[in-house]
Design a protein around this motif. Structure first.
Motif, PDB file in Angstrom:
ATOM      1  N   GLY A 119      16.095   5.446  10.043  1.00 29.21           N
ATOM      2  CA  GLY A 119      14.887   5.712   9.036  1.00 29.21           C
ATOM      3  C   GLY A 119      13.463   6.272   9.417  1.00 29.21           C
ATOM      4  N   ASN A 120      13.437   6.512  10.781  1.00 31.74           N
ATOM      5  CA  ASN A 120      12.227   6.835  10.908  1.00 31.74           C
ATOM      6  C   ASN A 120      11.773   8.721  11.214  1.00 31.74           C
ATOM      7  OD1 ASN A 120      11.332   4.030  11.393  1.00 31.74           O
ATOM      8  ND2 ASN A 120      12.436   3.820  13.637  1.00 31.74           N
ATOM      9  N   PRO A 121      11.331   9.166  11.037  1.00 30.53           N
ATOM     10  CA  PRO A 121      11.793  10.517  11.278  1.00 30.53           C
ATOM     11  C   PRO A 121      10.368  11.112  11.754  1.00 30.53           C
ATOM     12  CG  PRO A 121      11.906  10.347   8.837  1.00 30.53           C
ATOM     13  CD  PRO A 121      12.030   8.535   8.838  1.00 30.53           C
ATOM     14  N   ALA A 122       8.817  10.232  11.126  1.00 28.54           N
ATOM     15  CA  ALA A 122       8.290  10.470  12.265  1.00 28.54           C
ATOM     16  C   ALA A 122       8.354  10.084  13.566  1.00 28.54           C
ATOM     17  CB  ALA A 122       6.599   9.710  10.980  1.00 28.54           C
ATOM     18  N   GLN A 123       9.246   9.318  14.087  1.00 30.30           N
ATOM     19  CA  GLN A 123       9.419   9.019  15.615  1.00 30.30           C
ATOM     20  C   GLN A 123       9.854   9.771  16.064  1.00 30.30           C
ATOM     21  OE1 GLN A 123       7.704   6.739  17.281  1.00 30.30           O
ATOM     22  NE2 GLN A 123       8.248   7.722  19.138  1.00 30.30           N
ATOM     23  N   ALA A 124      11.170  10.324  14.947  1.00 24.76           N
ATOM     24  CA  ALA A 124      11.998  11.479  15.602  1.00 24.76           C
ATOM     25  C   ALA A 124      11.278  12.728  16.321  1.00 24.76           C
ATOM     26  CB  ALA A 124      13.113  11.996  14.734  1.00 24.76           C
ATOM     27  N   LEU A 125      10.367  13.322  15.088  1.00 28.21           N
ATOM     28  CA  LEU A 125       9.940  14.350  15.306  1.00 28.21           C
ATOM     29  C   LEU A 125       8.720  14.162  16.332  1.00 28.21           C
ATOM     30  CD1 LEU A 125       9.090  17.081  14.497  1.00 28.21           C
ATOM     31  CD2 LEU A 125       7.246  16.179  12.754  1.00 28.21           C
ATOM     32  N   LEU A 149      18.909   8.308  17.081  1.00 28.72           N
ATOM     33  CA  LEU A 149      18.675   7.117  17.142  1.00 28.72           C
ATOM     34  C   LEU A 149      17.611   6.875  15.713  1.00 28.72           C
ATOM     35  CD1 LEU A 149      19.211   5.773  20.753  1.00 28.72           C
ATOM     36  CD2 LEU A 149      20.414   5.016  18.188  1.00 28.72           C
ATOM     37  N   HIS A 150      16.421   7.474  16.130  1.00 30.70           N
ATOM     38  CA  HIS A 150      15.541   7.416  15.486  1.00 30.70           C
ATOM     39  C   HIS A 150      15.881   8.104  14.266  1.00 30.70           C
ATOM     40  CE1 HIS A 150      12.970   6.718  18.533  1.00 30.70           C
ATOM     41  NE2 HIS A 150      12.505   7.521  18.927  1.00 30.70           N
ATOM     42  N   LEU A 158      13.629  15.642  32.322  1.00 31.14           N
ATOM     43  CA  LEU A 158      13.490  16.872  31.171  1.00 31.14           C
ATOM     44  C   LEU A 158      14.909  17.216  30.819  1.00 31.14           C
ATOM     45  CD1 LEU A 158      12.148  19.375  34.433  1.00 31.14           C
ATOM     46  CD2 LEU A 158      11.489  18.644  31.785  1.00 31.14           C
ATOM     47  N   ARG A 159      16.071  15.594  31.089  1.00 29.33           N
ATOM     48  CA  ARG A 159      17.055  16.416  30.178  1.00 29.33           C
ATOM     49  C   ARG A 159      17.262  15.987  28.478  1.00 29.33           C
ATOM     50  NH1 ARG A 159      21.918  14.316  33.230  1.00 29.33           N
ATOM     51  NH2 ARG A 159      23.676  13.735  32.373  1.00 29.33           N
ATOM     52  N   GLU A 160      17.774  17.196  28.851  1.00 33.79           N
ATOM     53  CA  GLU A 160      17.509  17.008  27.227  1.00 33.79           C
ATOM     54  C   GLU A 160      18.591  16.324  25.859  1.00 33.79           C
ATOM     55  OE1 GLU A 160      18.769  20.206  24.350  1.00 33.79           O
ATOM     56  OE2 GLU A 160      17.455  21.043  25.047  1.00 33.79           O
ATOM     57  N   SER A 161      19.705  16.028  27.037  1.00 35.24           N
ATOM     58  CA  SER A 161      20.744  15.726  25.959  1.00 35.24           C
ATOM     59  C   SER A 161      20.760  13.644  26.002  1.00 35.24           C
ATOM     60  CB  SER A 161      22.247  15.286  27.109  1.00 35.24           C
ATOM     61  OG  SER A 161      22.126  14.800  28.007  1.00 35.24           O
ATOM     62  N   ALA A 162      19.299  13.391  26.300  1.00 37.03           N
ATOM     63  CA  ALA A 162      18.585  12.061  26.273  1.00 37.03           C
ATOM     64  C   ALA A 162      17.621  12.188  25.432  1.00 37.03           C
ATOM     65  CB  ALA A 162      18.787  11.616  28.129  1.00 37.03           C
ATOM     66  N   HIS A 163      17.381  12.935  25.265  1.00 36.63           N
ATOM     67  CA  HIS A 163      16.004  13.023  24.350  1.00 36.63           C
ATOM     68  C   HIS A 163      17.128  13.037  23.400  1.00 36.63           C
ATOM     69  CE1 HIS A 163      12.528  13.177  26.707  1.00 36.63           C
ATOM     70  NE2 HIS A 163      13.328  13.755  27.680  1.00 36.63           N
ATOM     71  N   ARG A 164      17.651  14.126  22.869  1.00 38.43           N
ATOM     72  CA  ARG A 164      18.655  13.995  21.574  1.00 38.43           C
ATOM     73  C   ARG A 164      19.162  13.310  20.910  1.00 38.43           C
ATOM     74  NH1 ARG A 164      21.996  18.089  23.522  1.00 38.43           N
ATOM     75  NH2 ARG A 164      23.034  16.889  23.709  1.00 38.43           N
ATOM     76  N   THR A 165      19.750  11.915  21.467  1.00 36.76           N
ATOM     77  CA  THR A 165      19.838  10.610  21.773  1.00 36.76           C
ATOM     78  C   THR A 165      19.165  10.159  20.982  1.00 36.76           C
ATOM     79  OG1 THR A 165      21.715  10.495  23.579  1.00 36.76           O
ATOM     80  CG2 THR A 165      21.678   8.740  22.371  1.00 36.76           C
ATOM     81  N   LEU A 166      17.916  10.291  21.897  1.00 37.90           N
ATOM     82  CA  LEU A 166      16.650   9.072  21.239  1.00 37.90           C
ATOM     83  C   LEU A 166      16.376   9.308  19.517  1.00 37.90           C
ATOM     84  CD1 LEU A 166      14.375   8.446  23.622  1.00 37.90           C
ATOM     85  CD2 LEU A 166      15.621   6.636  22.405  1.00 37.90           C
TER      86      LEU A 166
END
Length: 235
Positions: A195-201, A190-191, A179-187
């Motif tokens: 150049g991986n917008p689908a993975q970021a989404l 990075l995506h 549930l740590r948003e800052s870690a998800h935001r970092t991922l």
């Protein structure tokens, strides 16, 4: 005349990360549960621990007399094959010759360098399965310290152009605290940088679904702003 060279005497090493283990060089040392707890308590404290405090912490349900007797028994068992505990007035401390992995890990968490091996250390739990209150306080502290360190480490890898290990460090933080948003935001960042917008989404949507299910909350604008252009293009 041939000079005799003495082999270096191995230092005792105490492992608290990923479970309790004690060894002397390559030789494991068997330690009974009560003595394990005593060594762990002393290893987690920065200074000497008064005998009465140690006895009360380790045997909280026993009378003071019984707890003191249990402490003496544990000390006797630890007297061989090498002295692991030293007495300082009416207090006890871990022998300075004992190498403790958790102490090295704490130094690493305080100043994480861009070392790929650091991720493996920082993702490791402290004494998993131990439920004593004095352990849980340290477990909670370690969890927060390594989360911060993993995020710092991820950013340092990213700045060095090492996105592979940057991903590993950020993912380790997410796995430690989903549930740590800052870690998800970092991922997500990075995506996008890779150049991986689908993975970021997908990363954002996975976090949003989890946050809604667990806490009934929505992600903050900080992470939403990262994927806003993707959401627009998906319409």
């Amino acid at each position: 005349m041939t000079e005799l060279t003495c082999a270096p005497v191995p230092r005792p090493h105490l492992q608290l990360l990923d479970g309790f283990r004690l060894g002397l060089g390559a030789v494991p040392i068997h330690v009974v549960p009560g003595a394990q707890r005593l060594l762990a308590l002393l290893a987690l404290r920065e200074g000497p621990v008064p005998r009465a405090v140690a006895a009360a912490s380790l045997w909280p349900e026993a009378t003071a007399r019984r707890a003191a007797a249990c402490l003496r028994s544990s000390l006797w068992r630890l007297g061989r094959p090498t002295p692991l505990v030293v007495a300082v007035d009416d207090a006890l401390a871990l022998n300075a010759q004992v190498d403790v992995d958790f102490r090295r890990a704490c130094a690493l968490a305080a100043e994480p360098g861009a070392d790929p091996d650091a991720v493996a250390v920082l993702k490791t739990d402290l004494l998993p399965g131990w439920r004593q209150p004095w352990v849980q306080a340290e477990q909670d502290w370690w969890r927060q310290a390594r989360l911060r360190a993993l995020e710092v480490l991820s950013e340092r890898f990213r700045c060095c152009g090492d996105h592979h290990h940057a991903h590993q460090a950020a993912l380790a933080a997410v796995q430690t605290d989903p549930l740590r948003e800052s870690a998800h935001r970092t991922l997500v960042a990075l995506h996008l940088a890779d150049g991986n917008p689908a993975q970021a989404l997908r990363q954002y949507q996975s976090y949003r679904t989890l946050l809604r299910a667990e806490l009934g909350l929505e992600p903050s604008p900080h992470i939403h702003d990262l994927i806003r252009p993707l959401l627009r293009s998906a319409r």
